[in-house]
Enzyme design. Structure first.
Site, mmCIF file in Angstrom:
data_model
loop_
_atom_site.group_PDB
_atom_site.id
_atom_site.type_symbol
_atom_site.label_atom_id
_atom_site.label_comp_id
_atom_site.label_asym_id
_atom_site.label_seq_id
_atom_site.Cartn_x
_atom_site.Cartn_y
_atom_site.Cartn_z
ATOM 1 N N ASP A 146 18.339 14.209 -20.183
ATOM 2 C CA ASP A 146 17.951 15.437 -18.868
ATOM 3 C C ASP A 146 18.758 15.457 -18.367
ATOM 4 O OD1 ASP A 146 14.902 13.881 -19.153
ATOM 5 O OD2 ASP A 146 15.132 12.426 -18.099
ATOM 6 N N ASP A 152 15.690 15.891 -23.776
ATOM 7 C CA ASP A 152 14.271 15.876 -22.950
ATOM 8 C C ASP A 152 14.172 17.027 -21.836
ATOM 9 O OD1 ASP A 152 12.017 14.629 -22.206
ATOM 10 O OD2 ASP A 152 12.594 12.679 -21.716
ATOM 11 N N ASP A 177 12.809 16.052 -14.908
ATOM 12 C CA ASP A 177 12.089 14.855 -14.176
ATOM 13 C C ASP A 177 11.763 14.157 -13.149
ATOM 14 O OD1 ASP A 177 11.510 15.717 -17.121
ATOM 15 O OD2 ASP A 177 12.043 14.674 -18.563
ATOM 16 N N ARG A 199 5.876 21.922 -20.773
ATOM 17 C CA ARG A 199 5.806 21.248 -19.113
ATOM 18 C C ARG A 199 6.410 22.319 -17.774
ATOM 19 N NH1 ARG A 199 7.803 15.767 -21.196
ATOM 20 N NH2 ARG A 199 6.285 14.797 -22.576
#
Length: 702
Positions: free
Chosen positions: A135, A163, A167, A219
């Site tokens: 991330d 990823d 997050d 997302r």
């Protein structure tokens, strides 16, 4: 003009420049007072340090002390796409109470991410992060965070190795993401820990505003479990979907712009089951513009009331202006000299003892404060002498004195003080479907609900009254120091009235308003009681149209429990007596699940599903005493990734359990009488169908 030195106790340090566009410092959930913090202040009160190498950056970022870290150089991580196997997971760990700012036009972290785990009170601004793995910025179990004016991306051709860009997972809460640019990535930003993680339940309060998500597949962001507020974001070329919601999240999307987006709003996982499903998410869409975007543009709920958490109207632009503001998103020169307010702009619920302050500007010798109750009438005031008043909106402005930024003046900020009464009750006043139990932890049964309210302006303590009469004449006062109280013995289907009086620090008592709530009720009788008709709570949801050949459930329905605790509740409507229970549940192969059978608060049986055979099995519980009005409750919590599915509870009269009855003495325990008082004997085998008196209790033999 008189110069006033700032106090370091409550300071929000270095951030956002005064500019010609709509920029108001920290706005949103990161300003909310909770979890021991009155907002997000980052490294306030700590030393300002300039770093130009990884060693110093690592040392200051991970230190226990607060720091304001200005990164004046680009850094390259050790991650290398060309190696085989690839070098991965190169990160800098960040501890609590830090402000990290890229100096100048912004600092570039190439193949190097930031990892924040179990921390609080962090500000990250003006960083460009590319090709980080896994991330770019990862928050786990972290609260009160502000990410602002960052540029986050990866190489799309390498997205199988990446990823998230940002997050926010594993029980994190109170995040604001503002004026950031996300681009050229797949899984951009997730606010939850995937589909099954109880750590996020009741958390995940997040605000996204004035961000661009360009050429990002999905997302943008995706929100689960909590409350999401998205306003003035710009989405372009999201080839899967823009905003995702699931796991009971409630999301408000306002004045955003969607261009060439495949799907604006994506209902994750649960479209087949509808709004009662465990994975269903709720979204309110207001004032948004959709250009060449026609799929899933409608909301499905009324959203939530943002004004209970913060104010933001002053910071919101028309959706039509968003394409023109993209150039202002991402890294910007001069951010390290911004003036940032405390309380945060638009903060509400500010209490009497709060001290107005601004953050340190490097080289400043003092700060001049102007404060008033209207934005056009500000007067020079020393914050140390200002006595705040309740239910008042204050406007204020700061001018820097001394140093190279001498004379720099902030925008006009605002905050609103708290009500002198207890306010914003939970359950809300007039709630008719209140849950009488709530989740306590991941591997423990649900506990009785707590009444909650927002902190009053100047409370020393609170006195709580709750009863079944509107005038509270049957209530016993309870004194508490926290803004919550857990009553005992609440019954389903009853209407309760409650009031919270404020005991002021000066000895005064402010009587609160009388609120009320009611819960649902479902009654159980002799025979099969389908649990999908029970009152459900926690992580317990109905599952319709069970797949044939896998879960064979009566009525083609059952209740499913996701990761964590939940319960099913009935109220006994049959005759007083002794009964046997048979509970049907599905023993899933993927893990274990704990079940507990309760009558009121007394546990009668417990078991763990360990067979892992993917079959519907039953559990027998013998000789359970029931009286009319008793609650019959099946609690559960999942273990090792199992979903706890329950089909029914079958209840039959017990005809052999007289020896287990509680009696005043042995003789009474063995004496059986007819309903008209005639002595029958002391042996259950002599009984035929009918109603009998055993130990002064009515027993039905069907």
């Amino acid at each position: 003009m008189k110069q006033f030195r700032r106090l370091t106790a409550l300071v929000l340090t270095v951030t956002c420049a005064v500019s010609i566009y709509a920029q108001h410092g920290l706005v949103g959930f990161a300003n909310y007072s909770d979890m021991g913090l009155q907002g997000t202040t980052g490294g306030a009160g700590g030393k300002i340090v300039h770093v130009t190498n990884r060693e110093d950056f690592t040392r200051y970022a991970g230190a226990k002390e607060p720091y304001i870290i200005i990164l004046d150089a680009d850094l390259k991580g050790h991650y290398d796409y060309s190696t085989n196997p690839k070098q991965k997971h190169d990160v800098i760990s960040v501890a609590s109470n830090k402000t990290i700012i890229g100096g100048g036009k912004g600092a570039h972290l190439d193949s190097l991410g930031l990892d924040i785990n179990g921390q609080q009170n962090i500000i990250i601004r003006n960083l460009k992060i590319t090709k980080a793995d896994p991330d770019a910025i990862a928050f786990r179990n972290t609260h009160h965070v502000w990410v602002d004016h960052c540029d986050l991306s990866s190489q799309k051709q390498e997205n199988e190795a990446n990823d998230g860009l940002l997050d926010f997972t594993y029980g994190s809460s109170y995040l604001t993401v503002s004026w950031c640019k996300f681009h050229d990535h797949d899984k951009t930003s997730i606010c939850c820990s995937g589909t099954r993680n109880i750590a996020d339940y009741g958390k995940q309060r997040v605000t996204y505003h004035h961000n661009a998500f360009i050429n990002c597949t999905q997302r943008n962001p995706r929100i689960g479990y909590g409350l999401g507020h998205i306003f003035n974001d710009y989405n372009e070329k999201n080839t899967s979907y823009a905003i995702g919601m699931f796991a009971r999240a409630v999301v408000n999307v306002e004045n955003c712009y969607f261009k060439n987006v495949n799907e604006a709003f994506c209902q994750m996982y649960s479209a087949a089951y509808g709004e009662h499903d465990t994975y269903w998410g709720f979204l309110k869409s207001t004032g948004n513009i959709f250009e060449n975007t026609s799929k899933s543009t409608k909301g499905n709920s009324d959203g939530f009331d943002v004004s209970k958490y913060y104010h933001y109207d002053f910071a919101m632009d028309d959706a039509s202006s968003m394409p023109g503001l993209i150039s202002k998103m991402g890294c910007m020169e001069g951010i390290e000299s911004d003036i940032i307010p405390f309380p945060g702009d638009g903060a509400i619920g500010v209490t009497k003892g709060t001290r107005i302050s601004c953050g340190d500007i490097e080289g400043a010798t003092g700060y001049i404060y102007k404060i008033g109750v209207t934005p056009g009438a500000l007067n020079t005031v020393d914050p140390a002498t200002l006595v705040l008043q309740p239910l008042t909106t204050y406007y204020w402005q700061v001018t820097v004195a001394g140093g190279k930024h001498d004379g720099k003046t902030s925008p006009v900020f605002r905050f609103t003080t708290a009500d002198p009464k207890a306010h914003y009750p939970m359950p809300e006043n007039g709630e008719t479907h209140a849950a009488l139990r709530e989740i306590k932890g991941e591997t423990s049964p649900c506990v009785p609900m707590s009444l909650r309210w927002r902190e009053s302006f100047d409370a020393g303590s609170y006195t709580v009254y709750i009863g079944s009469k509107e005038d509270l004449s049957d209530a016993t006062p309870e004194n508490v120091v926290r803004t919550s109280y857990q009553p005992k013995g609440l019954r389903h289907g009853e209407t309760y009235y409650w009031r919270v009086d404020v005991n002021g620090k000066d000895g005064t008592v402010i009587e609160g308003n009388t609120w009320n709530f009611k819960s649902d009720i479902s009654k159980a009788h002799v025979g099969r009681n389908e649990v999908e008709h029970a009152v459900r709570g926690g992580l317990c949801f109905p599952e319709r149209d069970v797949m044939a050949g896998w879960i064979v459930a009566s009525n083609d329905s059952c209740n499913v429990g996701d990761q964590g605790p939940g319960y099913m509740s009935f109220v006994w409507a049959g005759d007083d007596g002794v009964y046997d229970f048979t509970t049907a549940y599905f023993d899933e192969s993927s893990g274990q699940g704990w079940f507990g059978l309760y009558v009121n608060e007394e546990r009668k049986d417990q078991w763990t599903a360990t067979a892992n055979n993917n079959k519907m099995v039953t559990r027998d519980t013998k000789t359970v005493e029931l009286r009319q009005g008793d609650e019959i409750r099946l609690d559960f919590y999942t273990q090792k990734n199992m979903r706890c599915r329950t089909d029914y509870i079958d209840i039959k009269a017990n005809t052999t359990g007289i020896s287990n009855l509680t009696a005043d003495n042995d003789t009474d325990a063995k004496r059986i009488y007819s309903i008209d008082g005639r002595y029958i004997g002391n042996d259950m085998r002599c009984l035929t169908k009918g109603i009998y008196i055993i130990n002064k209790r009515k027993v039905v033999i069907p």
